[in-house]
Design a protein around this motif. Structure first.
Motif, PDB file in Angstrom:
ATOM      1  N   TYR A 119       0.840  -1.208   0.000  1.00 14.27           N
ATOM      2  CA  TYR A 119       0.000   0.000   0.000  1.00 14.27           C
ATOM      3  C   TYR A 119       0.871   1.252   0.000  1.00 14.27           C
ATOM      4  O   TYR A 119       0.690   2.172  -0.784  1.00 14.27           O
ATOM      5  CB  TYR A 119      -0.879   0.041   1.252  1.00 14.27           C
ATOM      6  CG  TYR A 119      -2.094  -0.845   1.194  1.00 14.27           C
ATOM      7  CD1 TYR A 119      -3.245  -0.433   0.547  1.00 14.27           C
ATOM      8  CD2 TYR A 119      -2.091  -2.093   1.812  1.00 14.27           C
ATOM      9  CE1 TYR A 119      -4.365  -1.240   0.501  1.00 14.27           C
ATOM     10  CE2 TYR A 119      -3.206  -2.917   1.768  1.00 14.27           C
ATOM     11  CZ  TYR A 119      -4.336  -2.485   1.114  1.00 14.27           C
ATOM     12  OH  TYR A 119      -5.437  -3.290   1.062  1.00 14.27           O
ATOM     13  N   THR A 168       2.170   3.181  -3.733  1.00 13.68           N
ATOM     14  CA  THR A 168       1.619   4.540  -3.838  1.00 13.68           C
ATOM     15  C   THR A 168       2.759   5.548  -3.886  1.00 13.68           C
ATOM     16  O   THR A 168       2.746   6.483  -4.699  1.00 13.68           O
ATOM     17  CB  THR A 168       0.718   4.840  -2.619  1.00 13.68           C
ATOM     18  OG1 THR A 168      -0.239   3.803  -2.500  1.00 13.68           O
ATOM     19  CG2 THR A 168       0.031   6.175  -2.760  1.00 13.68           C
ATOM     20  N   GLU A 222      -7.309   1.267  -4.465  1.00 14.62           N
ATOM     21  CA  GLU A 222      -6.921   2.571  -3.937  1.00 14.62           C
ATOM     22  C   GLU A 222      -7.342   3.624  -4.965  1.00 14.62           C
ATOM     23  O   GLU A 222      -6.762   3.692  -6.057  1.00 14.62           O
ATOM     24  CB  GLU A 222      -5.414   2.637  -3.684  1.00 14.62           C
ATOM     25  CG  GLU A 222      -4.940   3.900  -2.986  1.00 14.62           C
ATOM     26  CD  GLU A 222      -5.609   4.152  -1.642  1.00 14.62           C
ATOM     27  OE1 GLU A 222      -5.624   3.258  -0.780  1.00 14.62           O
ATOM     28  OE2 GLU A 222      -6.161   5.266  -1.461  1.00 14.62           O
ATOM     29  N   ARG A 255      -3.424   7.749   4.544  1.00 12.75           N
ATOM     30  CA  ARG A 255      -4.588   6.930   4.897  1.00 12.75           C
ATOM     31  C   ARG A 255      -4.975   6.103   3.692  1.00 12.75           C
ATOM     32  O   ARG A 255      -4.959   6.614   2.569  1.00 12.75           O
ATOM     33  CB  ARG A 255      -5.793   7.820   5.249  1.00 12.75           C
ATOM     34  CG  ARG A 255      -5.610   8.711   6.438  1.00 12.75           C
ATOM     35  CD  ARG A 255      -6.626   9.841   6.386  1.00 12.75           C
ATOM     36  NE  ARG A 255      -6.406  10.698   5.223  1.00 12.75           N
ATOM     37  CZ  ARG A 255      -7.261  11.609   4.781  1.00 12.75           C
ATOM     38  NH1 ARG A 255      -8.428  11.782   5.382  1.00 12.75           N
ATOM     39  NH2 ARG A 255      -6.985  12.358   3.727  1.00 12.75           N
ATOM     40  N   GLU A 256      -5.359   4.860   3.902  1.00 17.55           N
ATOM     41  CA  GLU A 256      -5.886   4.083   2.789  1.00 17.55           C
ATOM     42  C   GLU A 256      -7.153   4.767   2.302  1.00 17.55           C
ATOM     43  O   GLU A 256      -7.903   5.341   3.084  1.00 17.55           O
ATOM     44  CB  GLU A 256      -6.175   2.649   3.235  1.00 17.55           C
ATOM     45  CG  GLU A 256      -4.894   1.886   3.471  1.00 17.55           C
ATOM     46  CD  GLU A 256      -5.126   0.463   3.949  1.00 17.55           C
ATOM     47  OE1 GLU A 256      -6.197  -0.102   3.680  1.00 17.55           O
ATOM     48  OE2 GLU A 256      -4.219  -0.075   4.601  1.00 17.55           O
ATOM     49  N   ALA A 285      -4.728   7.626  -0.252  1.00 20.32           N
ATOM     50  CA  ALA A 285      -3.271   7.469  -0.267  1.00 20.32           C
ATOM     51  C   ALA A 285      -2.597   8.416  -1.259  1.00 20.32           C
ATOM     52  O   ALA A 285      -1.558   9.008  -0.959  1.00 20.32           O
ATOM     53  CB  ALA A 285      -2.916   6.015  -0.577  1.00 20.32           C
ATOM     54  N   SER A 289     -11.824   1.212   0.625  1.00 18.98           N
ATOM     55  CA  SER A 289     -10.667   0.337   0.783  1.00 18.98           C
ATOM     56  C   SER A 289     -11.138  -1.100   0.587  1.00 18.98           C
ATOM     57  O   SER A 289     -12.298  -1.413   0.861  1.00 18.98           O
ATOM     58  CB  SER A 289     -10.091   0.509   2.196  1.00 18.98           C
ATOM     59  OG  SER A 289      -9.113  -0.475   2.434  1.00 18.98           O
ATOM     60  N   ASP A 302      -9.246  -3.402   2.070  1.00 21.60           N
ATOM     61  CA  ASP A 302      -8.404  -3.990   3.109  1.00 21.60           C
ATOM     62  C   ASP A 302      -9.290  -4.579   4.209  1.00 21.60           C
ATOM     63  O   ASP A 302     -10.168  -3.887   4.748  1.00 21.60           O
ATOM     64  CB  ASP A 302      -7.508  -2.882   3.685  1.00 21.60           C
ATOM     65  CG  ASP A 302      -6.351  -3.428   4.499  1.00 21.60           C
ATOM     66  OD1 ASP A 302      -6.382  -4.623   4.850  1.00 21.60           O
ATOM     67  OD2 ASP A 302      -5.422  -2.649   4.793  1.00 21.60           O
TER      68      ASP A 302
END
Ligand code: UDX
Length: 466
Positions: A10, A14, A48, A155-156, A159, A334, A336
Protein backbone atom coordinates in the motif's frame (compact mmCIF):
# COMPACT_ATOMS: atom_id res chain seq x y z
CA UNK A 1 15.90 12.57 -9.63
CA UNK A 2 16.53 8.87 -9.81
CA UNK A 3 14.90 7.08 -6.87
CA UNK A 4 14.02 3.58 -5.77
CA UNK A 5 11.21 2.51 -3.49
CA UNK A 6 11.88 -0.78 -1.70
CA UNK A 7 8.62 -2.57 -0.83
CA UNK A 8 5.59 -2.13 -3.09
CA UNK A 9 2.61 -2.67 -0.80
CA UNK A 10 0.00 0.00 0.00
CA UNK A 11 2.65 2.45 1.10
CA UNK A 12 5.46 1.66 -1.34
CA UNK A 13 3.43 1.27 -4.53
CA UNK A 14 1.62 4.54 -3.84
CA UNK A 15 4.86 6.29 -2.98
CA UNK A 16 6.62 5.00 -6.10
CA UNK A 17 3.77 6.10 -8.38
CA UNK A 18 3.45 9.50 -6.71
CA UNK A 19 7.20 10.17 -6.85
CA UNK A 20 7.09 9.43 -10.60
CA UNK A 21 4.09 11.76 -10.84
CA UNK A 22 6.28 14.48 -9.34
CA UNK A 23 8.67 13.93 -12.27
CA UNK A 24 11.22 11.57 -10.73
CA UNK A 25 12.61 8.45 -12.40
CA UNK A 26 11.47 5.68 -10.05
CA UNK A 27 12.24 1.98 -9.75
CA UNK A 28 9.96 0.07 -7.37
CA UNK A 29 11.45 -3.06 -5.81
CA UNK A 30 9.59 -5.96 -4.22
CA UNK A 31 10.51 -9.57 -3.47
CA UNK A 32 7.05 -10.74 -4.59
CA UNK A 33 7.38 -11.59 -8.29
CA UNK A 34 3.63 -11.75 -8.87
CA UNK A 35 3.18 -8.27 -7.40
CA UNK A 36 5.98 -6.85 -9.53
CA UNK A 37 4.42 -8.41 -12.65
CA UNK A 38 1.02 -6.91 -11.89
CA UNK A 39 2.45 -3.47 -11.13
CA UNK A 40 4.54 -3.61 -14.31
CA UNK A 41 1.34 -4.35 -16.22
CA UNK A 42 -0.21 -1.23 -14.66
CA UNK A 43 -2.46 -3.16 -12.29
CA UNK A 44 -2.74 -2.06 -8.66
CA UNK A 45 -2.91 -5.23 -6.52
CA UNK A 46 -5.33 -3.54 -4.08
CA UNK A 47 -8.13 -0.98 -4.30
CA UNK A 48 -6.92 2.57 -3.94
CA UNK A 49 -8.88 5.37 -5.62
CA UNK A 50 -6.89 7.24 -8.26
CA UNK A 51 -3.74 5.11 -7.99
CA UNK A 52 -4.24 3.07 -11.15
CA UNK A 53 -4.37 6.20 -13.36
CA UNK A 54 -1.15 7.56 -11.89
CA UNK A 55 0.55 4.19 -12.11
CA UNK A 56 -0.37 3.66 -15.77
CA UNK A 57 0.41 7.21 -16.82
CA UNK A 58 3.90 7.07 -15.33
CA UNK A 59 4.71 3.58 -16.60
CA UNK A 60 3.71 4.80 -20.07
CA UNK A 61 5.92 7.88 -19.75
CA UNK A 62 8.88 5.65 -18.82
CA UNK A 63 9.35 7.25 -15.40
CA UNK A 64 8.18 4.24 -13.41
CA UNK A 65 9.16 0.58 -13.51
CA UNK A 66 9.35 -2.34 -11.09
CA UNK A 67 11.82 -5.12 -10.38
CA UNK A 68 12.63 -7.88 -7.90
CA UNK A 69 16.37 -7.27 -8.36
CA UNK A 70 18.16 -5.33 -5.62
CA UNK A 71 21.27 -5.04 -7.80
CA UNK A 72 19.15 -3.18 -10.34
CA UNK A 73 18.00 -0.90 -7.52
CA UNK A 74 21.57 -0.26 -6.42
CA UNK A 75 22.54 0.63 -9.97
CA UNK A 76 19.44 2.75 -10.66
CA UNK A 77 19.74 5.39 -7.95
CA UNK A 78 21.61 6.67 -4.93
CA UNK A 79 18.43 7.52 -3.02
CA UNK A 80 16.29 4.64 -1.78
CA UNK A 81 12.96 4.88 0.05
CA UNK A 82 12.19 1.95 2.33
CA UNK A 83 8.47 1.20 2.54
CA UNK A 84 8.16 -2.44 3.57
CA UNK A 85 5.56 -3.64 6.07
CA UNK A 86 6.05 -3.91 9.83
CA UNK A 87 3.23 -6.23 10.91
CA UNK A 88 2.49 -7.34 14.45
CA UNK A 89 4.67 -10.25 15.56
CA UNK A 90 2.81 -13.56 15.27
CA UNK A 91 3.14 -14.32 18.99
CA UNK A 92 3.39 -10.93 20.61
CA UNK A 93 2.45 -7.29 20.40
CA UNK A 94 5.78 -5.94 19.17
CA UNK A 95 6.41 -4.97 15.54
CA UNK A 96 8.00 -7.61 13.35
CA UNK A 97 11.01 -5.97 11.71
CA UNK A 98 11.79 -9.00 9.54
CA UNK A 99 10.92 -7.26 6.26
CA UNK A 100 12.86 -4.11 7.18
CA UNK A 101 15.97 -6.11 8.06
CA UNK A 102 15.63 -8.29 4.97
CA UNK A 103 15.38 -5.24 2.70
CA UNK A 104 18.51 -3.71 4.24
CA UNK A 105 20.33 -7.05 4.02
CA UNK A 106 19.46 -7.39 0.33
CA UNK A 107 20.26 -3.82 -0.69
CA UNK A 108 23.23 -2.59 1.30
CA UNK A 109 25.84 -5.22 0.31
CA UNK A 110 25.28 -4.48 -3.39
CA UNK A 111 25.56 -0.68 -3.09
CA UNK A 112 28.61 1.08 -4.53
CA UNK A 113 29.49 4.74 -3.96
CA UNK A 114 27.45 7.13 -1.77
CA UNK A 115 23.82 6.37 -0.98
CA UNK A 116 20.94 7.67 1.11
CA UNK A 117 18.28 5.31 2.49
CA UNK A 118 15.09 7.06 3.62
CA UNK A 119 12.98 4.84 5.88
CA UNK A 120 9.22 5.37 5.60
CA UNK A 121 7.89 2.27 7.36
CA UNK A 122 6.32 2.63 10.81
CA UNK A 123 8.95 1.31 13.22
CA UNK A 124 9.55 1.21 16.98
CA UNK A 125 11.66 4.03 18.35
CA UNK A 126 15.33 3.03 18.23
CA UNK A 127 15.03 1.08 14.97
CA UNK A 128 17.04 3.57 12.91
CA UNK A 129 19.90 3.43 15.40
CA UNK A 130 19.99 -0.36 15.10
CA UNK A 131 19.69 -0.29 11.31
CA UNK A 132 22.55 2.19 11.00
CA UNK A 133 24.76 -0.30 12.83
CA UNK A 134 23.52 -3.10 10.57
CA UNK A 135 24.24 -0.96 7.50
CA UNK A 136 27.77 -0.19 8.71
CA UNK A 137 28.47 -3.93 8.99
CA UNK A 138 26.94 -4.78 5.60
CA UNK A 139 28.31 -1.94 3.47
CA UNK A 140 31.31 -2.76 1.28
CA UNK A 141 34.60 -0.93 1.89
CA UNK A 142 34.55 2.62 0.61
CA UNK A 143 30.75 2.73 0.42
CA UNK A 144 29.00 5.50 2.41
CA UNK A 145 25.35 4.93 3.27
CA UNK A 146 23.39 7.55 5.19
CA UNK A 147 20.10 6.63 6.86
CA UNK A 148 17.21 9.05 7.39
CA UNK A 149 13.69 8.38 8.68
CA UNK A 150 10.72 10.11 7.07
CA UNK A 151 7.49 8.50 8.29
CA UNK A 152 4.48 8.20 6.05
CA UNK A 153 1.06 9.38 7.22
CA UNK A 154 -1.11 8.26 4.32
CA UNK A 155 -4.59 6.93 4.90
CA UNK A 156 -5.89 4.08 2.79
CA UNK A 157 -8.53 5.38 0.44
CA UNK A 158 -6.79 8.77 0.34
CA UNK A 159 -3.27 7.47 -0.27
CA UNK A 160 -2.61 9.43 -3.46
CA UNK A 161 -4.01 12.66 -2.05
CA UNK A 162 -2.09 12.22 1.23
CA UNK A 163 1.19 11.52 -0.59
CA UNK A 164 0.92 14.43 -3.02
CA UNK A 165 -0.65 16.93 -0.64
CA UNK A 166 0.60 15.87 2.80
CA UNK A 167 -0.04 17.86 6.00
CA UNK A 168 3.67 17.80 6.75
CA UNK A 169 6.91 16.07 5.84
CA UNK A 170 9.05 14.88 8.73
CA UNK A 171 12.68 13.92 8.32
CA UNK A 172 14.84 12.48 11.06
CA UNK A 173 18.59 12.17 10.70
CA UNK A 174 21.44 10.75 12.78
CA UNK A 175 21.71 12.92 15.90
CA UNK A 176 25.43 12.12 16.04
CA UNK A 177 26.01 12.81 12.35
CA UNK A 178 28.17 15.75 11.41
CA UNK A 179 27.24 16.08 7.76
CA UNK A 180 23.92 15.00 6.34
CA UNK A 181 22.76 15.07 2.75
CA UNK A 182 19.27 13.88 3.70
CA UNK A 183 17.53 17.21 4.22
CA UNK A 184 18.74 18.89 1.00
CA UNK A 185 17.93 15.71 -0.95
CA UNK A 186 14.44 15.53 0.56
CA UNK A 187 13.94 19.21 -0.21
CA UNK A 188 14.78 18.46 -3.85
CA UNK A 189 12.53 15.40 -4.03
CA UNK A 190 9.52 17.21 -2.56
CA UNK A 191 10.31 20.68 -4.02
CA UNK A 192 6.95 20.97 -5.81
CA UNK A 193 5.06 19.99 -2.65
CA UNK A 194 7.13 22.18 -0.31
CA UNK A 195 6.55 25.17 -2.59
CA UNK A 196 2.84 24.90 -1.79
CA UNK A 197 3.68 25.68 1.85
CA UNK A 198 3.73 22.16 3.30
CA UNK A 199 5.98 22.29 6.39
CA UNK A 200 9.19 20.25 6.49
CA UNK A 201 10.05 19.27 10.04
CA UNK A 202 13.72 18.40 10.55
CA UNK A 203 14.58 16.30 13.55
CA UNK A 204 16.54 13.30 14.81
CA UNK A 205 15.80 9.61 14.17
CA UNK A 206 14.04 8.93 17.46
CA UNK A 207 11.70 11.92 17.20
CA UNK A 208 10.79 11.04 13.61
CA UNK A 209 10.03 7.44 14.59
CA UNK A 210 7.96 8.59 17.55
CA UNK A 211 6.01 11.19 15.55
CA UNK A 212 4.38 8.47 13.50
CA UNK A 213 3.40 6.12 16.30
CA UNK A 214 2.29 9.03 18.49
CA UNK A 215 0.02 10.32 15.71
CA UNK A 216 -1.61 6.91 15.30
CA UNK A 217 -1.88 6.41 19.07
CA UNK A 218 -3.62 9.79 19.35
CA UNK A 219 -6.09 8.95 16.59
CA UNK A 220 -6.85 5.56 18.14
CA UNK A 221 -7.33 7.21 21.53
CA UNK A 222 -9.73 9.75 20.04
CA UNK A 223 -11.87 6.99 18.54
CA UNK A 224 -11.86 4.90 21.72
CA UNK A 225 -12.62 8.00 23.79
CA UNK A 226 -15.84 8.64 21.89
CA UNK A 227 -16.69 4.94 21.93
CA UNK A 228 -16.26 4.85 25.72
CA UNK A 229 -18.56 7.87 25.99
CA UNK A 230 -21.01 6.06 23.73
CA UNK A 231 -21.15 3.16 26.21
CA UNK A 232 -22.40 5.68 28.79
CA UNK A 233 -24.73 7.31 26.30
CA UNK A 234 -26.24 3.91 25.67
CA UNK A 235 -26.98 3.47 29.36
CA UNK A 236 -28.61 6.88 29.84
CA UNK A 237 -30.25 7.16 26.41
CA UNK A 238 -28.11 10.07 25.20
CA UNK A 239 -27.05 10.59 21.58
CA UNK A 240 -23.28 10.25 21.24
CA UNK A 241 -23.31 11.57 17.67
CA UNK A 242 -24.88 14.87 18.74
CA UNK A 243 -22.49 14.94 21.69
CA UNK A 244 -19.54 14.52 19.28
CA UNK A 245 -20.88 17.34 17.10
CA UNK A 246 -21.17 19.55 20.17
CA UNK A 247 -17.71 18.87 21.63
CA UNK A 248 -16.18 18.89 18.14
CA UNK A 249 -17.07 22.56 17.74
CA UNK A 250 -14.33 23.29 20.25
CA UNK A 251 -11.34 23.81 17.95
CA UNK A 252 -9.07 22.25 20.58
CA UNK A 253 -11.02 19.00 20.26
CA UNK A 254 -12.16 19.02 16.62
CA UNK A 255 -14.94 16.90 15.15
CA UNK A 256 -12.86 14.56 12.97
CA UNK A 257 -12.19 11.04 14.28
CA UNK A 258 -15.04 11.33 16.75
CA UNK A 259 -17.43 9.01 14.93
CA UNK A 260 -18.60 6.45 17.44
CA UNK A 261 -19.42 2.99 16.15
CA UNK A 262 -17.65 -0.27 15.53
CA UNK A 263 -14.26 1.28 16.14
CA UNK A 264 -10.95 1.13 14.37
CA UNK A 265 -9.31 -1.67 12.43
CA UNK A 266 -6.99 -1.99 9.46
CA UNK A 267 -3.32 -2.63 9.01
CA UNK A 268 -2.12 0.34 11.06
CA UNK A 269 -3.91 1.64 14.15
CA UNK A 270 -4.43 -1.68 16.00
CA UNK A 271 -0.92 -3.03 15.46
CA UNK A 272 0.72 0.37 15.93
CA UNK A 273 -0.74 0.99 19.39
CA UNK A 274 0.27 -2.52 20.43
CA UNK A 275 3.80 -2.17 19.10
CA UNK A 276 4.08 1.25 20.77
CA UNK A 277 3.06 -0.20 24.14
CA UNK A 278 5.40 -3.17 23.67
CA UNK A 279 8.28 -0.80 22.89
CA UNK A 280 7.56 1.35 25.96
CA UNK A 281 7.62 -1.85 28.05
CA UNK A 282 10.97 -2.81 26.54
CA UNK A 283 12.29 0.63 27.45
CA UNK A 284 11.20 0.11 31.07
CA UNK A 285 8.34 2.64 30.82
CA UNK A 286 5.72 0.04 31.78
CA UNK A 287 3.07 2.47 33.00
CA UNK A 288 3.61 5.19 30.44
CA UNK A 289 1.48 3.79 27.63
CA UNK A 290 -0.75 1.62 29.81
CA UNK A 291 -3.73 3.71 28.69
CA UNK A 292 -3.26 2.38 25.16
CA UNK A 293 -4.13 -1.10 26.46
CA UNK A 294 -7.45 0.39 27.55
CA UNK A 295 -7.84 2.11 24.17
CA UNK A 296 -7.36 -1.30 22.56
CA UNK A 297 -9.79 -2.98 24.99
CA UNK A 298 -12.52 -0.36 24.44
CA UNK A 299 -12.07 -0.83 20.71
CA UNK A 300 -12.31 -4.61 20.82
CA UNK A 301 -15.41 -4.40 23.07
CA UNK A 302 -17.26 -2.62 20.26
CA UNK A 303 -17.25 -5.78 18.22
CA UNK A 304 -18.82 -7.94 20.92
CA UNK A 305 -21.24 -5.12 21.80
CA UNK A 306 -22.33 -5.10 18.17
CA UNK A 307 -22.86 -8.87 18.13
CA UNK A 308 -24.97 -8.56 21.32
CA UNK A 309 -26.95 -5.72 19.76
CA UNK A 310 -27.71 -7.83 16.69
CA UNK A 311 -28.75 -10.72 18.94
CA UNK A 312 -31.10 -8.42 20.88
CA UNK A 313 -32.48 -7.02 17.63
CA UNK A 314 -33.56 -10.49 16.48
CA UNK A 315 -35.11 -11.40 19.81
CA UNK A 316 -32.16 -12.52 21.92
CA UNK A 317 -30.44 -15.25 19.92
CA UNK A 318 -28.98 -15.29 16.42
CA UNK A 319 -28.92 -19.10 16.25
CA UNK A 320 -30.53 -20.15 12.98
CA UNK A 321 -31.21 -16.56 11.91
CA UNK A 322 -30.24 -15.12 8.53
CA UNK A 323 -28.06 -12.07 9.04
CA UNK A 324 -26.94 -9.81 6.20
CA UNK A 325 -23.69 -7.97 6.89
CA UNK A 326 -23.18 -4.97 4.61
CA UNK A 327 -19.52 -4.04 4.55
CA UNK A 328 -16.40 -6.13 5.14
CA UNK A 329 -13.54 -3.67 4.57
CA UNK A 330 -12.15 -2.00 7.71
CA UNK A 331 -13.38 1.30 6.30
CA UNK A 332 -15.00 2.58 3.10
CA UNK A 333 -12.95 3.24 -0.06
CA UNK A 334 -10.67 0.34 0.78
CA UNK A 335 -10.58 -3.39 0.05
CA UNK A 336 -8.40 -3.99 3.11
CA UNK A 337 -9.87 -6.47 5.59
CA UNK A 338 -6.91 -6.65 7.97
CA UNK A 339 -8.33 -6.58 11.50
CA UNK A 340 -11.64 -5.45 10.05
CA UNK A 341 -14.31 -4.83 12.70
CA UNK A 342 -16.97 -5.69 10.09
CA UNK A 343 -15.58 -9.14 9.40
CA UNK A 344 -14.94 -9.75 13.08
CA UNK A 345 -18.64 -9.12 13.76
CA UNK A 346 -19.68 -11.32 10.82
CA UNK A 347 -17.41 -14.11 12.08
CA UNK A 348 -18.67 -13.86 15.67
CA UNK A 349 -22.29 -13.95 14.48
CA UNK A 350 -21.51 -17.10 12.48
CA UNK A 351 -19.87 -18.67 15.54
CA UNK A 352 -23.08 -18.02 17.47
CA UNK A 353 -24.97 -20.03 14.89
CA UNK A 354 -26.29 -17.35 12.52
CA UNK A 355 -26.30 -17.86 8.74
CA UNK A 356 -24.28 -14.83 7.77
CA UNK A 357 -24.11 -13.42 4.25
CA UNK A 358 -21.66 -10.62 3.59
CA UNK A 359 -21.51 -8.07 0.82
CA UNK A 360 -18.84 -5.44 0.25
CA UNK A 361 -18.37 -3.34 -2.90
CA UNK A 362 -14.60 -3.93 -3.08
CA UNK A 363 -13.42 -6.32 -0.37
CA UNK A 364 -15.19 -9.59 -1.30
CA UNK A 365 -12.10 -11.32 -2.66
CA UNK A 366 -9.96 -10.47 0.38
CA UNK A 367 -12.81 -11.41 2.72
CA UNK A 368 -13.31 -14.80 1.12
CA UNK A 369 -9.63 -15.52 1.61
CA UNK A 370 -9.66 -14.42 5.26
CA UNK A 371 -13.04 -15.79 6.35
CA UNK A 372 -13.87 -18.63 3.94
CA UNK A 373 -16.56 -20.00 6.26
CA UNK A 374 -18.90 -17.05 5.65
CA UNK A 375 -21.29 -16.78 2.70
CA UNK A 376 -20.77 -13.92 0.27
CA UNK A 377 -23.27 -12.19 -2.00
CA UNK A 378 -22.74 -10.23 -5.18
CA UNK A 379 -24.90 -7.27 -4.13
CA UNK A 380 -26.34 -5.70 -1.02
CA UNK A 381 -29.86 -6.80 -1.97
CA UNK A 382 -28.60 -10.34 -2.55
CA UNK A 383 -27.02 -10.44 0.91
CA UNK A 384 -30.34 -9.27 2.40
CA UNK A 385 -32.35 -12.08 0.79
CA UNK A 386 -34.66 -13.43 3.55
CA UNK A 387 -32.58 -11.69 6.22
CA UNK A 388 -33.86 -11.53 9.77
CA UNK A 389 -31.61 -8.50 10.31
CA UNK A 390 -29.49 -6.25 8.12
CA UNK A 391 -26.23 -5.09 9.71
CA UNK A 392 -24.39 -2.06 8.34
CA UNK A 393 -20.77 -2.66 9.34
CA UNK A 394 -18.79 -0.38 6.99
CA UNK A 395 -20.14 3.00 5.94
CA UNK A 396 -19.75 2.69 2.16
CA UNK A 397 -21.74 5.46 0.44
CA UNK A 398 -24.02 2.91 -1.22
CA UNK A 399 -25.15 1.66 2.21
CA UNK A 400 -25.45 5.13 3.70
CA UNK A 401 -27.68 6.14 0.79
CA UNK A 402 -29.73 2.96 0.36
CA UNK A 403 -33.41 3.39 0.93
CA UNK A 404 -35.67 0.99 2.83
CA UNK A 405 -37.91 0.29 -0.19
CA UNK A 406 -34.94 -1.33 -1.98
CA UNK A 407 -34.98 -4.01 0.74
CA UNK A 408 -38.62 -4.10 1.88
CA UNK A 409 -39.54 -6.99 -0.41
CA UNK A 410 -36.23 -8.82 0.03
CA UNK A 411 -35.83 -9.26 3.77
CA UNK A 412 -37.77 -11.59 6.07
CA UNK A 413 -37.89 -9.04 8.90
CA UNK A 414 -37.50 -5.29 8.65
CA UNK A 415 -34.70 -4.94 11.20
CA UNK A 416 -31.64 -2.80 10.58
CA UNK A 417 -28.62 -2.51 12.87
CA UNK A 418 -26.37 0.48 12.23
CA UNK A 419 -22.80 -0.31 13.26
CA UNK A 420 -21.42 3.00 12.05
CA UNK A 421 -24.25 5.35 13.09
CA UNK A 422 -24.33 6.45 9.48
CA UNK A 423 -27.98 5.94 8.55
CA UNK A 424 -30.95 8.26 8.83
CA UNK A 425 -33.00 6.49 11.53
CA UNK A 426 -36.18 8.43 10.84
CA UNK A 427 -36.24 7.27 7.24
CA UNK A 428 -36.04 3.62 8.31
CA UNK A 429 -38.55 4.06 11.13
CA UNK A 430 -40.99 5.84 8.78
CA UNK A 431 -40.69 2.90 6.40
CA UNK A 432 -41.75 0.52 9.17
CA UNK A 433 -38.32 -0.84 10.03
CA UNK A 434 -36.91 -1.47 13.49
CA UNK A 435 -33.76 0.65 13.74
CA UNK A 436 -30.92 -0.09 16.19
CA UNK A 437 -27.60 1.74 16.44
CA UNK A 438 -24.47 0.78 18.30
CA UNK A 439 -23.80 3.38 20.98
CA UNK A 440 -27.43 4.14 21.69
CA UNK A 441 -30.19 6.14 20.04
CA UNK A 442 -29.53 8.41 17.11
CA UNK A 443 -31.45 11.66 17.03
CA UNK A 444 -31.56 14.12 14.16
CA UNK A 445 -30.57 13.40 10.61
CA UNK A 446 -27.18 11.71 10.49
CA UNK A 447 -27.05 11.01 6.79
CA UNK A 448 -26.23 14.59 5.86
CA UNK A 449 -23.03 14.57 7.89
CA UNK A 450 -21.73 11.44 6.22
CA UNK A 451 -22.67 12.84 2.83
CA UNK A 452 -20.79 16.02 3.64
CA UNK A 453 -17.76 13.96 4.65
CA UNK A 454 -17.73 11.90 1.47
CA UNK A 455 -14.70 12.66 -0.67
CA UNK A 456 -14.05 12.16 -4.31
CA UNK A 457 -10.47 11.04 -4.34
CA UNK A 458 -7.84 10.45 -6.88
CA UNK A 459 -7.17 13.65 -8.69
CA UNK A 460 -4.74 15.13 -6.22
CA UNK A 461 -1.93 15.01 -8.76
CA UNK A 462 -3.81 17.08 -11.28
CA UNK A 463 -4.84 19.50 -8.54
CA UNK A 464 -1.23 19.84 -7.50
CA UNK A 465 -0.19 20.51 -11.04
CA UNK A 466 -2.90 23.16 -11.24
C1 UDX B 1 -4.28 5.39 9.66
C2 UDX B 1 -3.86 6.85 9.88
O1 UDX B 1 -5.00 7.70 9.72
C3 UDX B 1 -2.79 7.23 8.88
O2 UDX B 1 -2.35 8.55 9.11
C4 UDX B 1 -1.64 6.26 9.01
O3 UDX B 1 -0.63 6.54 8.06
C5 UDX B 1 -2.11 4.82 8.84
O4 UDX B 1 -3.14 4.55 9.77
P1 UDX B 1 -5.85 4.11 7.91
O5 UDX B 1 -5.50 2.86 8.64
O6 UDX B 1 -5.83 4.14 6.42
O7 UDX B 1 -4.87 5.30 8.37
O8 UDX B 1 -7.33 4.48 8.36
P2 UDX B 1 -8.07 5.67 9.11
O9 UDX B 1 -8.77 6.52 8.15
O10 UDX B 1 -7.16 6.33 10.08
O11 UDX B 1 -9.18 4.83 9.91
C6 UDX B 1 -8.78 3.84 10.87
C7 UDX B 1 -9.97 3.15 11.45
O12 UDX B 1 -10.63 4.01 12.35
C8 UDX B 1 -11.02 2.67 10.47
O13 UDX B 1 -11.42 1.36 10.83
C9 UDX B 1 -12.16 3.64 10.67
O14 UDX B 1 -13.40 3.08 10.37
C10 UDX B 1 -12.03 3.97 12.14
N1 UDX B 1 -12.59 5.27 12.52
C11 UDX B 1 -12.08 6.41 11.99
C12 UDX B 1 -13.62 5.31 13.46
O15 UDX B 1 -14.08 4.28 13.96
N2 UDX B 1 -14.12 6.53 13.82
C13 UDX B 1 -13.65 7.69 13.31
O16 UDX B 1 -14.14 8.76 13.69
C14 UDX B 1 -12.60 7.63 12.36
Amino acid sequence: MKLTVIGCGYLGATHAACMAELGHDVLGVDVDEAKVERLTAGEVPFFEPGLQDILRRNIASGRLSFTTDHRAAAAHASVHFLGVGTPQEPRGHAADLGHVNAAIDALVPVLRGDHLIIGKSTVPVGTATGLAQRIAVLAADGVAVELAWSPEFLREGFAVEDTLTPDRIVVGTDPAGTTSSAVPVIRDIYREILETGVPLIETDWATAELVKVSANAFLATKISFINAISELCEIVGADVSTLADAIGHDARIGRRFLNAGLGFGGGCLPKDIRAFTARADELGAHRTLGFLREVDAINMRRRTAMVDLVSDAVGGDVLGRNIAVLGAAFKPESDDVRDSPALSVAGQLALRGASVTVFDPKALENSRRTYPMLAYASSGADACDRADAVVVATEWAEFVHMSPDELDEVVRAKVIVDGRRCLDPQMWLDAGWQYHAIGGPVTGRRRERHTANAHVVGHAAQTLRG
